[in-house]
Design a protein around this motif. Structure first.
Motif, PDB file in Angstrom:
ATOM      1  N   PHE A 217       0.639  -1.227   0.129  1.00 51.55           N
ATOM      2  CA  PHE A 217      -0.038  -0.034  -0.073  1.00 51.55           C
ATOM      3  C   PHE A 217       0.882   1.089  -0.062  1.00 51.55           C
ATOM      4  N   GLU A 218       1.800   1.519   0.815  1.00 50.04           N
ATOM      5  CA  GLU A 218       2.481   2.515   0.960  1.00 50.04           C
ATOM      6  C   GLU A 218       3.434   2.904  -0.311  1.00 50.04           C
ATOM      7  N   SER A 219       3.986   1.803  -0.830  1.00 48.97           N
ATOM      8  CA  SER A 219       4.793   1.923  -2.012  1.00 48.97           C
ATOM      9  C   SER A 219       3.881   2.455  -3.419  1.00 48.97           C
ATOM     10  N   GLU A 220       2.507   1.991  -3.134  1.00 47.72           N
ATOM     11  CA  GLU A 220       1.542   2.313  -4.304  1.00 47.72           C
ATOM     12  C   GLU A 220       1.137   3.696  -4.080  1.00 47.72           C
ATOM     13  N   MET A 221       0.859   4.012  -2.865  1.00 50.64           N
ATOM     14  CA  MET A 221       0.230   5.553  -2.512  1.00 50.64           C
ATOM     15  C   MET A 221       1.322   6.536  -2.830  1.00 50.64           C
ATOM     16  N   PHE A 222       2.482   6.266  -2.307  1.00 50.47           N
ATOM     17  CA  PHE A 222       3.281   7.157  -1.898  1.00 50.47           C
ATOM     18  C   PHE A 222       4.502   7.383  -2.974  1.00 50.47           C
ATOM     19  N   GLY A 223       4.765   6.118  -3.638  1.00 52.26           N
ATOM     20  CA  GLY A 223       6.005   5.927  -4.540  1.00 52.26           C
ATOM     21  C   GLY A 223       7.067   5.713  -3.812  1.00 52.26           C
ATOM     22  N   LEU A 269      -2.763  15.252   3.493  1.00 54.03           N
ATOM     23  CA  LEU A 269      -3.964  16.149   3.265  1.00 54.03           C
ATOM     24  C   LEU A 269      -3.865  17.428   4.264  1.00 54.03           C
ATOM     25  N   GLN A 270      -2.997  17.206   5.264  1.00 51.18           N
ATOM     26  CA  GLN A 270      -2.837  18.622   6.052  1.00 51.18           C
ATOM     27  C   GLN A 270      -1.851  19.659   5.366  1.00 51.18           C
ATOM     28  N   GLU A 271      -0.695  18.765   4.884  1.00 56.35           N
ATOM     29  CA  GLU A 271       0.478  19.671   4.428  1.00 56.35           C
ATOM     30  C   GLU A 271       0.720  19.986   2.845  1.00 56.35           C
ATOM     31  N   LYS A 272      -0.316  18.836   2.304  1.00 56.97           N
ATOM     32  CA  LYS A 272      -0.266  18.798   0.826  1.00 56.97           C
ATOM     33  C   LYS A 272       1.099  18.839   0.368  1.00 56.97           C
ATOM     34  N   LYS A 273       2.095  17.954   0.933  1.00 59.14           N
ATOM     35  CA  LYS A 273       3.183  17.595   0.458  1.00 59.14           C
ATOM     36  C   LYS A 273       3.563  15.946   0.753  1.00 59.14           C
ATOM     37  N   GLY A 279      13.126   8.082   0.488  1.00 60.74           N
ATOM     38  CA  GLY A 279      13.492   9.360  -0.123  1.00 60.74           C
ATOM     39  C   GLY A 279      13.604  10.523   1.078  1.00 60.74           C
ATOM     40  N   ASN A 280      14.055  11.596   0.886  1.00 57.66           N
ATOM     41  CA  ASN A 280      14.201  12.569   2.062  1.00 57.66           C
ATOM     42  C   ASN A 280      13.735  14.117   1.619  1.00 57.66           C
ATOM     43  N   LYS A 281      13.223  13.702   0.229  1.00 63.69           N
ATOM     44  CA  LYS A 281      12.715  15.217  -0.308  1.00 63.69           C
ATOM     45  C   LYS A 281      11.314  15.065  -0.756  1.00 63.69           C
ATOM     46  N   SER A 282      10.654  16.234   0.056  1.00 68.36           N
ATOM     47  CA  SER A 282       9.198  16.223   0.028  1.00 68.36           C
ATOM     48  C   SER A 282       8.834  17.261  -1.227  1.00 68.36           C
ATOM     49  N   ARG A 283       7.811  16.715  -1.811  1.00 70.07           N
ATOM     50  CA  ARG A 283       7.256  17.171  -2.988  1.00 70.07           C
ATOM     51  C   ARG A 283       6.001  17.701  -2.764  1.00 70.07           C
ATOM     52  N   SER A 284       5.699  19.138  -3.423  1.00 72.15           N
ATOM     53  CA  SER A 284       4.232  19.614  -3.010  1.00 72.15           C
ATOM     54  C   SER A 284       3.308  19.048  -4.150  1.00 72.15           C
ATOM     55  N   VAL A 285       1.995  18.753  -3.590  1.00 70.62           N
ATOM     56  CA  VAL A 285       1.109  17.982  -4.525  1.00 70.62           C
ATOM     57  C   VAL A 285      -0.085  18.768  -4.306  1.00 70.62           C
ATOM     58  N   ASP A 286      -1.195  18.838  -5.370  1.00 67.68           N
ATOM     59  CA  ASP A 286      -2.247  19.604  -5.323  1.00 67.68           C
ATOM     60  C   ASP A 286      -3.362  19.048  -5.897  1.00 67.68           C
ATOM     61  N   PHE A 287      -4.214  18.181  -4.999  1.00 68.65           N
ATOM     62  CA  PHE A 287      -5.223  17.535  -5.408  1.00 68.65           C
ATOM     63  C   PHE A 287      -6.311  17.687  -4.691  1.00 68.65           C
ATOM     64  N   ARG A 288      -7.517  17.262  -5.413  1.00 63.67           N
ATOM     65  CA  ARG A 288      -8.952  17.116  -4.566  1.00 63.67           C
ATOM     66  C   ARG A 288      -9.098  15.930  -4.291  1.00 63.67           C
ATOM     67  N   ILE A 289      -9.466  15.546  -3.073  1.00 61.82           N
ATOM     68  CA  ILE A 289      -9.677  14.086  -2.744  1.00 61.82           C
ATOM     69  C   ILE A 289     -11.295  13.957  -2.646  1.00 61.82           C
ATOM     70  N   VAL A 290     -11.827  12.861  -3.281  1.00 62.82           N
ATOM     71  CA  VAL A 290     -13.171  12.253  -3.240  1.00 62.82           C
ATOM     72  C   VAL A 290     -13.101  10.853  -2.617  1.00 62.82           C
ATOM     73  N   ALA A 291     -13.810  10.370  -1.746  1.00 62.02           N
ATOM     74  CA  ALA A 291     -13.656   8.976  -1.064  1.00 62.02           C
ATOM     75  C   ALA A 291     -15.138   8.289  -1.175  1.00 62.02           C
TER      76      ALA A 291
END
Length: 467
Positions: A217-223, A269-273, A279-291
Motif C-alpha cells: 500500500f505505501e509504495s503504491e500510494m506514495f511511490g 492532506l494537511q500539508e499537501k506534501k 527518500g528525504n525530499k518532499s514534493r508539493s502536491v495539489d489534488f482534490r480528494i473524493v472518497a
C-alpha cells in the motif's frame, strides 16, 4: 276544397319534411306507413318504396341494421342505439311507441340522425390520440435515455437529489465522501464530480483501497525512490497520490485503508506534501480528494479501526447514494439501458417478457445496480431464446426451490392438513418480513391486503424479535 283530415295530413307531412329529421312511422306490426322524403340518401331506398314494407324484411335485407322499430315492439318502451344502414351510413336512431287505451302499440315513430361524419371525426380523433400516445412514449423514452449517465439512472426523486447535489458540489474544492452499499454507482458519481470541477482537464486517479495488498500500500500510494527496497524498480516509481497532482484522487472503499496509511494520508492532506519511500525530499502536491465507502465510518471510528481526525478531514460533504430497492422507479430504465447495451455488444435481440419485468421490479436487489447489470449480461449471453421470462431469473428459481423445500419438509411432519398449511403460510410471512421494509411492501409481495398481513403477523407472533 280540402277537408279537415286532408289539411291535418298536409300539416303532418309538412312538419316531417321540414323538420330535418329522418322520420319513419309504422303500425304496431312494423309495417311502414310514412317515411321522410330524403330516405334514399339515408337508406338507399326512396320513401315511396319504403311505405308498405315490413321492417322485418328491411332488417333481413340489411337496410335497417338492426331495426329500432322491432326492438320497440319487443320491449314496449322507447329504444335508442347506433344503427348501420345499407348505404354504409352510421346513424343514431330513437324509436318511440304509441299505445291505445288497451296498452297495445298502434304506432312506432323513429327519429334518425346521420352520425357518419361525426363517427369519422371520432375515428380520426382516436387515431390522432393514438399517435399522440406513441409520440409521448417516444419522448418519454428519449427523456429516460437522457436521464441515464454511464448506467446511473437519474429519475427517482432520491437520485435526482443526489445528482443535483453532486453537480452543485462539483464546482467546489470541498472533500466529498460518497456513502452507500456496493454496486450503487458511487464510482460514477466520483467521476461526475471530477468532470464537473475546474480540475477536469487533469487526471482522475482511482484507487480501490480494498484491492491493494497492505504490504504494497505505501509504495503504491506514495511511490518510492530508486533502490528503496529489495526488488524495487531501479528508476523508482511515482505514487498514486503524486499522479493525482492538479487533478482528483478518488479513494474507493476508503474504510479498507490500513491504520498505518491513514496516518500518512492525513499528513498529506494537511500539508499537501508527499515524500516517497526511501527518500528525504518532499514534493508539493495539489489534488482534490473524493472518497467512497460501503461501511459506516463513524462506527469504525468508535471501534478504533478508522482514525477520528481523518474521518473529520474527509467527511466535509457526505453524499448518500440510495440502494436500488429504495428507488424502484429507476429499475425499468436500467433494464432497458443494459439490455440495449448488451444486445448491441453481443449482436443479440433479446427482449423482456412482462413476467420478467414484474419480477425485476419486485426483487430487492441486494447487489444493487451491479447485480442487475451482471444478470442482464448473463441472460443475453447464455439464453438461446429471444424472450427473457421470469423462469430464466435465478432469484425466481431459488425462491421457488426454497418454497418447495419448505413444503416437502413439513408435508409429513404435521398431524393435519391445516397445520401443514399454517406452517407454509408462516414461512411465507417470515420470508416477506425479512425482505420487506413495511407491511404495505409485504402485502404487495404476498398478494394480500395490508390489514390481512397485519392480522397474520399477529397470529403467528412475527415481529422484530423473530429469527
Amino acid at each position: 276544397m280540402l277537408n279537415r283530415r286532408d289539411i291535418l295530413e298536409l300539416e303532418i307531412e309538412g312538419i316531417i319534411n321540414a323538420s330535418g329529421e329522418n322520420i319513419i312511422v309504422t303500425d304496431g306490426e312494423g309495417k311502414i306507413l310514412r317515411a321522410v322524403k330524403n330516405s334514399e340518401e339515408m337508406y338507399g331506398i326512396t320513401s315511396e318504396d319504403l311505405v308498405g314494407k315490413s321492417v322485418k324484411d328491411l332488417e333481413r335485407e340489411k337496410i335497417f341494421n338492426p331495426s329500432v322499430t322491432l326492438r320497440v315492439i319487443e320491449k314496449k318502451e322507447p329504444v335508442r342505439f347506433m344503427q348501420k344502414t345499407g348505404t354504409g351510413k352510421i346513424i343514431m336512431t330513437h324509436g318511440i311507441p304509441l299505445f291505445d287505451e288497451d296498452n297495445k302499440i298502434i304506432r312506432v315513430i323513429s327519429f334518425s340522425h346521420d352520425m357518419t361524419e361525426i363517427e369519422e371525426l371520432k375515428s380520426e380523433y382516436e387515431k390522432l390520440q393514438q399517435k399522440m400516445k406513441i409520440y409521448k412514449t417516444e419522448i418519454e423514452q428519449l427523456r429516460d435515455k437522457s436521464m441515464i449517465f454511464n448506467g446511473v439512472v437519474i429519475k427517482s426523486p432520491k437520485m435526482k437529489r443526489v445528482w443535483e447535489l453532486v453537480n452543485r458540489v462539483a464546482r467546489s474544492e470541498a472533500t466529498v465522501v460518497l456513502e452507500g452499499e456496493s454496486g450503487t454507482g458511487k464510482t460514477i458519481f466520483a467521476r461526475a464530480l471530477h468532470r464537473g470541477s475546474s480540475r477536469k482537464d487533469a487526471s482522475l486517479i482511482e484507487v480501490n483501497c480494498g484491492a491493494i495488498p497492505h504490504s504494497l500500500f505505501e509504495s503504491e500510494m506514495f511511490g518510492y525512490e530508486a533502490g528503496a527496497f529489495t526488488g524495487a524498480n531501479t528508476k523508482g516509481k511515482i505514487g498514486l497520490i503524486e499522479l493525482a497532482d492538479k487533478g482528483t484522487l478518488f479513494l474507493d472503499e476508503v474504510g479498507e485503508l490500513p491504520l498505518s496509511i491513514q496516518v500518512k494520508l492525513l499528513k498529506v492532506l494537511q500539508e499537501k506534501k508527499i515524500t516517497r519511500m526511501g527518500g528525504n525530499k518532499s514534493r508539493s502536491v495539489d489534488f482534490r480528494i473524493v472518497a467512497a465507502t460501503n461501511r459506516n465510518l463513524e462506527v469504525m471510528v468508535k471501534q478504533g479501526t478508522f482514525r477520528e481526525d481523518l474521518f473529520y478531514r474527509l467527511n466535509v460533504i457526505p453524499i448518500s447514494v440510495p440502494p436500488l430497492r429504495e428507488r424502484k422507479e429507476d429499475i425499468l430504465q436500467l433494464m432497458n439501458f443494459y439490455l440495449e447495451s448488451f444486445n448491441k455488444k453481443y449482436m443479440s435481440s433479446k427482449v423482456f417478457h412482462f413476467s420478467a419485468v414484474e419480477a425485476f421490479l419486485n426483487y430487492n436487489w441486494p447487489g444493487n445496480v451491479r447485480e442487475l447489470e451482471n444478470l442482464i449480461e448473463r441472460l443475453v449471453v447464455t439464453l438461446e431464446q429471444e424472450k427473457i421470462s421470469v423462469e430464466n431469473l435465478p432469484f425466481f428459481q431459488k425462491e421457488h426451490e426454497e418454497i418447495s423445500t419448505d413444503i416437502n419438509e413439513y408435508k409429513f411432519l404435521k398431524s393435519s392438513l391445516q397445520e401443514s398449511l399454517e406452517e407454509v403460510e408462516k414461512r411465507w410471512l417470515l420470508r416477506a418480513f425479512r425482505r420487506c421494509k413495511s407491511t404495505y411492501e409485504m402485502a404487495e409481495y404476498l398478494g394480500l391486503s395490508q390489514p390481512t398481513v397485519v392480522r397474520r403477523l399477529k397470529k403467528y407472533k412475527i415481529d422484530s424479535k423473530t429469527n
